[in-house]
Scaffold this motif. Structure first.
Motif, PDB file in Angstrom:
ATOM      1  N   TRP A  76       0.825  -1.200   0.000  1.00 15.02           N
ATOM      2  CA  TRP A  76       0.000   0.000   0.000  1.00 15.02           C
ATOM      3  C   TRP A  76       0.857   1.246   0.000  1.00 15.02           C
ATOM      4  O   TRP A  76       2.074   1.184   0.185  1.00 15.02           O
ATOM      5  CB  TRP A  76      -0.992  -0.013   1.159  1.00 15.02           C
ATOM      6  N   PRO A  81      -3.266  10.026   0.366  1.00 22.73           N
ATOM      7  CA  PRO A  81      -4.451  10.221   1.213  1.00 22.73           C
ATOM      8  C   PRO A  81      -5.673   9.535   0.609  1.00 22.73           C
ATOM      9  O   PRO A  81      -5.711   9.249  -0.591  1.00 22.73           O
ATOM     10  CB  PRO A  81      -4.610  11.741   1.237  1.00 22.73           C
ATOM     11  N   PRO A  82      -6.677   9.239   1.428  1.00 21.80           N
ATOM     12  CA  PRO A  82      -7.903   8.610   0.917  1.00 21.80           C
ATOM     13  C   PRO A  82      -8.587   9.488  -0.137  1.00 21.80           C
ATOM     14  O   PRO A  82      -8.503  10.713  -0.097  1.00 21.80           O
ATOM     15  CB  PRO A  82      -8.775   8.471   2.171  1.00 21.80           C
ATOM     16  N   ASP A  83      -9.254   8.855  -1.061  1.00 20.87           N
ATOM     17  CA  ASP A  83      -9.996   9.560  -2.112  1.00 20.87           C
ATOM     18  C   ASP A  83     -11.363   9.999  -1.562  1.00 20.87           C
ATOM     19  O   ASP A  83     -12.179   9.155  -1.182  1.00 20.87           O
ATOM     20  CB  ASP A  83     -10.184   8.627  -3.306  1.00 20.87           C
ATOM     21  N   SER A  89     -11.868   4.009  -0.018  1.00 24.12           N
ATOM     22  CA  SER A  89     -10.505   4.108  -0.529  1.00 24.12           C
ATOM     23  C   SER A  89      -9.445   3.872   0.551  1.00 24.12           C
ATOM     24  O   SER A  89      -8.362   3.358   0.264  1.00 24.12           O
ATOM     25  CB  SER A  89     -10.286   5.486  -1.169  1.00 24.12           C
ATOM     26  N   GLU A  90      -9.729   4.248   1.794  1.00 25.23           N
ATOM     27  CA  GLU A  90      -8.739   4.064   2.848  1.00 25.23           C
ATOM     28  C   GLU A  90      -8.543   2.593   3.206  1.00 25.23           C
ATOM     29  O   GLU A  90      -7.611   2.238   3.919  1.00 25.23           O
ATOM     30  CB  GLU A  90      -9.123   4.843   4.096  1.00 25.23           C
ATOM     31  N   TYR A  91      -9.425   1.730   2.714  1.00 21.82           N
ATOM     32  CA  TYR A  91      -9.304   0.290   2.968  1.00 21.82           C
ATOM     33  C   TYR A  91      -8.769  -0.462   1.754  1.00 21.82           C
ATOM     34  O   TYR A  91      -8.740  -1.692   1.758  1.00 21.82           O
ATOM     35  CB  TYR A  91     -10.669  -0.295   3.367  1.00 21.82           C
ATOM     36  N   LYS A  92      -8.368   0.287   0.734  1.00 16.60           N
ATOM     37  CA  LYS A  92      -7.887  -0.355  -0.485  1.00 16.60           C
ATOM     38  C   LYS A  92      -6.363  -0.299  -0.572  1.00 16.60           C
ATOM     39  O   LYS A  92      -5.722   0.525   0.067  1.00 16.60           O
ATOM     40  CB  LYS A  92      -8.525   0.291  -1.716  1.00 16.60           C
ATOM     41  N   TYR A  93      -5.798  -1.168  -1.370  1.00 15.82           N
ATOM     42  CA  TYR A  93      -4.353  -1.373  -1.439  1.00 15.82           C
ATOM     43  C   TYR A  93      -3.839  -1.187  -2.861  1.00 15.82           C
ATOM     44  O   TYR A  93      -4.595  -1.187  -3.829  1.00 15.82           O
ATOM     45  CB  TYR A  93      -4.008  -2.795  -0.973  1.00 15.82           C
TER      46      TYR A  93
END
Length: 241
Positions: A76, A81-83, A89-93
């Motif tokens: 990751w 920063p998250p989208d 998005s903050e849980y995606k890699y």
């Protein structure tokens, strides 16, 4: 305060100081010295270069060798920063391998269909990431992480630099077993385990001071119990009035 009370107080002070210093030394040893035989995640100590439009490999492996086929591998971007437009998005890699397969649905949209692991090499401890058709937005820091690894060094950070002019890339092929290399943790990152330089030269002086304090305190106490208190060589200002 008589002399016996003075020596007892000094001995207690020396013992307390010894406990505190010993605890600090223990923390230093635990923090900076890896446990022998414990597996460690290792990446490139130098930035990886990749030409715009080319494929690039970010090297990462476990040493000693460990079969990773049954473990979860996560790549990751700690600097992205998250989208705001994607609540998940903050849980995606960049890439996630779990339950013996790549989870395409867990990828950031930027890397959809553009990343892959060398699955045949996972059993040898190799979890290097291949990025296809490099873009300028790919430049940055990448964290290679094994959340299930029973070790203090479960992750490493690799810096990737995108070059706009085509140059010879040294990381376009993955060796069967990568050379043992250690990646220092980013200054802005909290180290998951280690990988920092070890101040070995500080440990002997610290231990010497601890032993000197303990030895001095118990020697004074022993000497003054053996002799008459009034014969001990103690400065006048320390004697009771």
């Amino acid at each position: 305060m008589n002399f016996k009370e003075l020596t007892d107080t000094f001995s207690l002070w020396a013992f307390t100081l010894n406990v505190r210093v010993t605890f600090i030394v223990f923390l230093i040893l635990v923090t900076y010295f890896p446990v022998d035989g414990q597996p460690q995640v290792i990446g490139s100590p130098q930035p990886v270069l990749g030409a715009l439009g080319d494929d690039v490999i970010l090297p990462c492996h476990v040493e000693p060798r460990l079969n990773l086929e049954k473990l979860t591998v996560e790549w990751w971007r700690p600097d992205v920063p998250p989208d705001p437009g994607d609540p998940l998005s903050e849980y995606k890699y960049v890439h996630r391998y779990h339950d013996n397969h790549d989870e395409e649905g867990m990828k950031m949209s930027l890397y959809a269909g553009r990343t892959t692991l060398f699955t045949d090499s996972l059993k040898h401890g190799n979890m290097s990431l291949k990025i296809l058709k490099v873009k300028l937005s790919d430049q940055g820091r990448y964290r290679c992480f094994l959340p299930q690894l029973q070790s203090r060094v479960r992750a490493t950070v690799i810096k990737f630099i995108v070059e706009t002019k085509h140059v010879e890339i040294r990381t376009t092929e993955t060796p069967t077993h990568p050379t043992i290399i250690q990646t220092p943790q980013s200054k802005n990152e909290t180290a998951i385990t280690g990988g920092r330089p070890c101040p070995r030269r500080l440990i002997p002086p610290v231990l010497f001071c601890v032993l000197l304090i303990i030895g001095g305190g118990y020697y004074i106490k022993w000497k003054c119990h053996k002799q008459d208190f009034t014969e001990c060589d103690i400065p006048d200002k320390l004697l009771p009035l």
